[in-house]
Design an enzyme around this catalytic site. Structure first.
Site, PDB file in Angstrom:
ATOM      1  N   LYS A 101       6.200  34.838  45.088  1.00  0.00           N
ATOM      2  CA  LYS A 101       6.805  36.015  44.446  1.00  0.00           C
ATOM      3  C   LYS A 101       6.258  36.133  43.025  1.00  0.00           C
ATOM      4  CE  LYS A 101      11.483  37.946  44.453  1.00  0.00           C
ATOM      5  NZ  LYS A 101      12.891  37.567  44.347  1.00  0.00           N
TER       6      LYS A 101
HETATM    7  C1  E4P Z   1      15.134  40.231  44.983  1.00  0.00           C
HETATM    8  O1  E4P Z   1      14.194  39.610  45.408  1.00  0.00           O
HETATM    9  C2  E4P Z   1      15.972  39.801  43.861  1.00  0.00           C
HETATM   10  O2  E4P Z   1      16.119  38.422  43.961  1.00  0.00           O
HETATM   11  C3  E4P Z   1      17.356  40.381  43.882  1.00  0.00           C
HETATM   12  O3  E4P Z   1      17.503  41.342  44.903  1.00  0.00           O
HETATM   13  C4  E4P Z   1      17.845  40.845  42.557  1.00  0.00           C
HETATM   14  O4  E4P Z   1      19.138  41.364  42.709  1.00  0.00           O
HETATM   15  P1  E4P Z   1      20.112  41.628  41.450  1.00  0.00           P
HETATM   16  O5  E4P Z   1      19.599  42.816  40.714  1.00  0.00           O
HETATM   17  O6  E4P Z   1      21.443  41.890  42.067  1.00  0.00           O
HETATM   18  O7  E4P Z   1      20.049  40.382  40.612  1.00  0.00           O
END
Ligand code: E4P
Length: 252
Positions: free
Chosen positions: A83
């Site tokens: 990622k």
């Molecule tokens: C996605 O890969 C992220 O980890 C996640 O969806 C972020 O979500 P949040 O905005 O609720 O922290």
């Protein structure tokens, strides 16, 4: 539409995985912090549990360091997805790592132009963050729609992984728009099963059932020669083989 679980909590992943609800997992530094676990250790455990892609995020900010970190993360297991943040350096790292055949999830996407760049850099997944856009009063779902249109216009194979999902409506809207994947916290996925009318209907059925004075309508179901198909009695089928059950027993 694929379901990824947005957590590093092993028990929560395992519970949903047992039901066949987990097509993959996404983590990020905040979720690793919340788990209280070592990133390599917990990520390996998740990879062993789940067959699908497991996103592990790099924390380097410069392209060469991101590439080195991505290669280390990719050694954890075959289903690791590296990622990377949607920055210019992140795109450079995406190009290199995807050319090496590694799965890459480009995260923190907040515009269709960013999503276009990620697709051109060979991303496997693009993660537009719906909830965080909603937080600043910008329609996150419109972004998903725009990316869907752009990717379809040019046949990009990058999958739209709708992230920062906060509600069951987000899930339904993403499915309607045609996001390839949603990643949501376990509690949001579990809430998809709930409806107030289901609860009210069930409560009424339980009350009425109690009034019949019967204990259970399921006695004998494990024995195919003694099938009770309603609350009214035992159905004896000597020597019969039950072929199919779809509201009625079929004999052969
Ligand atoms: C996605 O890969 C992220 O980890 C996640 O969806 C972020 O979500 P949040 O905005 O609720 O922290």
């Amino acid at each position: 539409m694929k379901f990824f679980v947005d957590t590093a909590e092993i028990d929560a992943i395992a519970e949903l995985n047992d039901l066949g609800m987990v097509d993959g997992v996404t983590t990020n530094p905040s979720l690793i912090l919340k788990s209280g676990r070592d990133i390599m250790e917990v990520t390996k455990e998740i990879c062993d549990l789940v067959d699908g892609p497991v996103s592990a995020e790099v924390v380097a900010l410069e392209a060469d360091a991101m590439i080195a970190e991505g290669r280390e993360l990719a050694k954890i297991a075959e289903n690791i997805t590296v990622k990377l943040p949607l920055t210019w350096d992140g795109l450079k790292a995406c190009k290199v790592l995807s050319s090496e055949g590694k799965m890459v999830n480009v995260t923190l996407c907040f515009s269709a132009n960013q999503a276009l760049l990620a697709a051109k850099a060979g991303a496997t997944f693009i993660s537009p963050f719906i909830g965080r856009l909603d937080d600043i009063h910008i329609d996150g779902l419109e972004l998903i729609e725009d990316i869907r249109t752009i990717y379809d216009n040019y046949g990009f194979e990058t999958e739209i992984l709708a992230a920062s999902i906060r509600s069951i409506n987000h899930v339904q809207d993403c499915a309607r728009i045609g996001a390839d994947v949603i990643t949501a916290p376990p509690d949001v996925i579990k809430k998809l099963a709930s409806h107030p009318l289901t609860n009210a209907g069930l409560e009424q059925f339980m009350k009425d059932w109690a009034k019949t004075g019967e204990k259970s309508c399921r006695t004998g179901f494990s024995d195919p020669s003694r099938q009770r198909i309603s609350g009214s009695g035992i159905l004896e089928i000597p020597g019969a083989r039950v072929r199919e059950w779809s509201g009625a027993l079929l004999r052969q």
